[in-house]
Design a protein around this motif. Structure first.
Motif, PDB file in Angstrom:
ATOM      1  N   MET A   1       0.851  -1.185   0.000  1.00  0.00           N
ATOM      2  CA  MET A   1       0.000   0.000   0.000  1.00  0.00           C
ATOM      3  C   MET A   1       0.885   1.233   0.000  1.00  0.00           C
ATOM      4  SD  MET A   1      -3.033   1.032   2.665  1.00  0.00           S
ATOM      5  CE  MET A   1      -1.924   1.212   4.052  1.00  0.00           C
ATOM      6  N   THR A   2       0.543   2.201  -0.826  1.00  0.00           N
ATOM      7  CA  THR A   2       1.315   3.432  -0.876  1.00  0.00           C
ATOM      8  C   THR A   2       0.527   4.556  -0.211  1.00  0.00           C
ATOM      9  OG1 THR A   2       0.386   4.107  -3.001  1.00  0.00           O
ATOM     10  CG2 THR A   2       2.337   2.691  -3.058  1.00  0.00           C
ATOM     11  N   SER A   3       1.181   5.698  -0.071  1.00  0.00           N
ATOM     12  CA  SER A   3       0.532   6.880   0.478  1.00  0.00           C
ATOM     13  C   SER A   3       0.343   7.897  -0.633  1.00  0.00           C
ATOM     14  CB  SER A   3       1.387   7.486   1.597  1.00  0.00           C
ATOM     15  OG  SER A   3       1.549   6.573   2.655  1.00  0.00           O
ATOM     16  N   PRO A   4      -0.644   8.788  -0.497  1.00  0.00           N
ATOM     17  CA  PRO A   4      -0.803   9.843  -1.501  1.00  0.00           C
ATOM     18  C   PRO A   4       0.436  10.715  -1.581  1.00  0.00           C
ATOM     19  CG  PRO A   4      -2.748   9.690  -0.098  1.00  0.00           C
ATOM     20  CD  PRO A   4      -1.696   8.835   0.538  1.00  0.00           C
ATOM     21  N   THR A   5       0.693  11.215  -2.769  1.00  0.00           N
ATOM     22  CA  THR A   5       1.826  12.098  -2.976  1.00  0.00           C
ATOM     23  C   THR A   5       1.415  13.207  -3.931  1.00  0.00           C
ATOM     24  OG1 THR A   5       4.179  12.164  -3.574  1.00  0.00           O
ATOM     25  CG2 THR A   5       2.751  10.808  -4.943  1.00  0.00           C
ATOM     26  N   ILE A   6       2.159  14.284  -3.913  1.00  0.00           N
ATOM     27  CA  ILE A   6       1.897  15.421  -4.803  1.00  0.00           C
ATOM     28  C   ILE A   6       2.873  15.366  -5.971  1.00  0.00           C
ATOM     29  CG2 ILE A   6       1.833  17.923  -5.028  1.00  0.00           C
ATOM     30  CD1 ILE A   6      -0.375  16.922  -3.278  1.00  0.00           C
ATOM     31  N   ILE A   7       2.348  15.399  -7.194  1.00  0.00           N
ATOM     32  CA  ILE A   7       3.173  15.482  -8.378  1.00  0.00           C
ATOM     33  C   ILE A   7       2.784  16.738  -9.148  1.00  0.00           C
ATOM     34  CG2 ILE A   7       3.420  12.977  -8.532  1.00  0.00           C
ATOM     35  CD1 ILE A   7       1.417  13.025 -10.869  1.00  0.00           C
ATOM     36  N   GLU A   8       3.656  17.160 -10.049  1.00  0.00           N
ATOM     37  CA  GLU A   8       3.355  18.327 -10.878  1.00  0.00           C
ATOM     38  C   GLU A   8       2.778  17.860 -12.203  1.00  0.00           C
ATOM     39  OE1 GLU A   8       6.033  21.531 -13.098  1.00  0.00           O
ATOM     40  OE2 GLU A   8       5.977  21.875 -10.919  1.00  0.00           O
ATOM     41  N   VAL A   9       1.622  18.383 -12.555  1.00  0.00           N
ATOM     42  CA  VAL A   9       0.944  18.048 -13.801  1.00  0.00           C
ATOM     43  C   VAL A   9       0.611  19.347 -14.516  1.00  0.00           C
ATOM     44  CG1 VAL A   9      -1.087  16.973 -14.848  1.00  0.00           C
ATOM     45  CG2 VAL A   9      -0.036  15.934 -12.828  1.00  0.00           C
ATOM     46  N   ALA A  10       1.235  19.572 -15.657  1.00  0.00           N
ATOM     47  CA  ALA A  10       1.014  20.807 -16.424  1.00  0.00           C
ATOM     48  C   ALA A  10       1.211  22.039 -15.541  1.00  0.00           C
ATOM     49  CB  ALA A  10      -0.370  20.792 -17.053  1.00  0.00           C
ATOM     50  N   GLY A  11       2.203  21.985 -14.668  1.00  0.00           N
ATOM     51  CA  GLY A  11       2.514  23.113 -13.811  1.00  0.00           C
ATOM     52  C   GLY A  11       1.653  23.236 -12.573  1.00  0.00           C
ATOM     53  N   ARG A  12       0.763  22.259 -12.350  1.00  0.00           N
ATOM     54  CA  ARG A  12      -0.130  22.312 -11.196  1.00  0.00           C
ATOM     55  C   ARG A  12       0.203  21.180 -10.225  1.00  0.00           C
ATOM     56  NH1 ARG A  12      -3.343  21.484 -15.344  1.00  0.00           N
ATOM     57  NH2 ARG A  12      -4.076  19.560 -14.373  1.00  0.00           N
TER      58      ARG A  12
ATOM     59  N   LEU B   1      -6.591  12.983 -17.738  1.00  0.00           N
ATOM     60  CA  LEU B   1      -5.743  12.473 -18.820  1.00  0.00           C
ATOM     61  C   LEU B   1      -4.330  13.031 -18.711  1.00  0.00           C
ATOM     62  CD1 LEU B   1      -8.325  12.722 -21.742  1.00  0.00           C
ATOM     63  CD2 LEU B   1      -7.410  10.617 -20.737  1.00  0.00           C
ATOM     64  N   GLU B   2      -4.187  14.295 -18.350  1.00  0.00           N
ATOM     65  CA  GLU B   2      -2.856  14.878 -18.149  1.00  0.00           C
ATOM     66  C   GLU B   2      -2.123  14.169 -17.010  1.00  0.00           C
ATOM     67  OE1 GLU B   2      -3.727  19.516 -19.511  1.00  0.00           O
ATOM     68  OE2 GLU B   2      -3.971  18.902 -17.423  1.00  0.00           O
ATOM     69  N   THR B   3      -2.854  13.822 -15.968  1.00  0.00           N
ATOM     70  CA  THR B   3      -2.239  13.120 -14.843  1.00  0.00           C
ATOM     71  C   THR B   3      -1.749  11.739 -15.268  1.00  0.00           C
ATOM     72  OG1 THR B   3      -3.693  14.296 -13.303  1.00  0.00           O
ATOM     73  CG2 THR B   3      -2.610  12.306 -12.484  1.00  0.00           C
ATOM     74  N   LEU B   4      -2.551  11.032 -16.053  1.00  0.00           N
ATOM     75  CA  LEU B   4      -2.126   9.723 -16.548  1.00  0.00           C
ATOM     76  C   LEU B   4      -0.874   9.858 -17.414  1.00  0.00           C
ATOM     77  CD1 LEU B   4      -5.572   8.120 -17.455  1.00  0.00           C
ATOM     78  CD2 LEU B   4      -4.150   7.679 -15.442  1.00  0.00           C
ATOM     79  N   ASP B   5      -0.835  10.880 -18.252  1.00  0.00           N
ATOM     80  CA  ASP B   5       0.357  11.118 -19.081  1.00  0.00           C
ATOM     81  C   ASP B   5       1.582  11.340 -18.193  1.00  0.00           C
ATOM     82  OD1 ASP B   5      -1.121  10.906 -21.399  1.00  0.00           O
ATOM     83  OD2 ASP B   5      -1.378  13.074 -21.642  1.00  0.00           O
ATOM     84  N   GLN B   6       1.417  12.149 -17.149  1.00  0.00           N
ATOM     85  CA  GLN B   6       2.539  12.448 -16.269  1.00  0.00           C
ATOM     86  C   GLN B   6       3.035  11.191 -15.556  1.00  0.00           C
ATOM     87  OE1 GLN B   6       4.056  15.403 -16.109  1.00  0.00           O
ATOM     88  NE2 GLN B   6       5.589  14.538 -14.719  1.00  0.00           N
ATOM     89  N   LEU B   7       2.116  10.275 -15.273  1.00  0.00           N
ATOM     90  CA  LEU B   7       2.483   9.016 -14.616  1.00  0.00           C
ATOM     91  C   LEU B   7       3.001   7.974 -15.604  1.00  0.00           C
ATOM     92  CD1 LEU B   7      -0.536   8.689 -12.143  1.00  0.00           C
ATOM     93  CD2 LEU B   7       1.835   9.235 -11.544  1.00  0.00           C
TER      94      LEU B   7
END
Length: 301
Positions: free
Chosen positions: A1-12, A81-87
């Protein structure tokens, strides 16, 4: 199990959680109005036993920054969709959406059908005009601002209790989490914007629903539509529209359950979703129109 994390997606800043084998089929979990990925906490581990499970705070909700344009189903879909691309997840995904998240899943299919393998929708927006009065009031200019400008412990508690058939589900931890989200700048504005685009004081607008279902009919995907029999937010009668709107879809009803079956009946919910993904998606080109009760429900869980 992982924990939530913050990633950058299109500068957000976008908050995500990724579980399971990265080579397993991808399953994306989409929460509802002014909610967060915590709505899936009770089921994510079991679902990740045979899928790469991606849950996220939809842009503008939870702890994810909003997109710059006014909130809409299209902006939410593009944010996912942008989030999936970033991942790096470019495979067709199975979408599992609850409430507004169900409408977002449908919009993703309409926007980029090649990226969708199947849809599982729980108490999804879009299947009828009826909605709880509190939701409709948010669409009224001025009044909506007053309703969303401030969240108090009492209003958070009442909101949680309205969502679930069992009031005990409105735990202090859930209320505290709702208050933490409400302290962030902007969630009230996003809520008002999306409700104004989707509804009026009279009910859910028909225009966007017609356009959305016409679009997904062009590229059908295996679909499961589930509902809690005691949903007070979006009435269970909406399930009756499924054969007309998505003729090939399966349906399922959870007895004695409110708007979020994944929270109130996590074991039964996982059984139904995994059964759908296992029997329907890999082998069937014309999904069955059947309503099934899970083993755990037949046993009275």
């Amino acid at each position: 199990m992982t924990s939530p994390t913050i990633i950058e997606v299109a500068g957000r800043a976008t908050r995500v959680r990724v579980d399971g084998d990265p080579t397993a089929p991808p399953l994306v979990l989409l929460h509802g109005l002014n909610r967060s990925l915590e709505d899936w906490s009770a089921v994510v581990v079991d679902l990740a036993s045979d899928h790469r499970v991606i849950s996220l705070d939809v842009p503008g909700f939870g702890f994810s920054d909003r997109r710059p344009e006014p909130a809409s189903l299209t902006s939410f879909a593009l944010g996912v969709l942008e989030t999936l691309d970033q991942l790096g997840e470019t495979r067709p995904v199975h979408l599992l959406g609850n409430s507004l998240g169900g409408a977002v899943a449908l919009q993703i299919q309409a926007t980029a059908s090649e990226r969708v393998a199947s849809l599982a929708l729980a108490d999804s927006a879009g299947f009828g005009a009826q909605a709880a009065l509190m939701l409709r009031l948010i669409s009224v200019p001025g009044l909506g601002h007053l309703m969303t400008a401030r969240t108090t412990p009492f209003s958070a508690k009442m909101s949680e209790r309205a969502i679930h058939a069992d009031p005990a589900v409105a735990t202090p931890e859930r209320i505290e989490h709702a208050l933490a989200i409400a302290k962030r700048p902007g969630p009230g504005a996003v809520t008002r914007e999306i409700m104004s685009s989707l509804a009026t004081i009279r009910g859910v607008r028909a225009e966007w629903r017609r356009e959305l279902f016409a679009a997904i009919a062009q590229h059908p995907r295996p679909t499961l539509v589930m509902w809690g029999a005691k949903d007070r937010v979006l009435p269970p009668a909406h399930l009756d529209a499924v054969p007309r709107l998505i003729p090939h879809a399966r349906t399922h009803t959870f007895p004695e359950v409110g708007h979020m079956p994944q929270i109130e009946r996590p074991t039964a919910f996982v059984e139904v979703v995994r059964g759908f993904l296992a029997d329907e998606v890999p082998t069937s080109t014309t999904p069955k129109r059947t309503t099934r009760r899970s083993t755990s429900e037949r046993a009275g869980s």
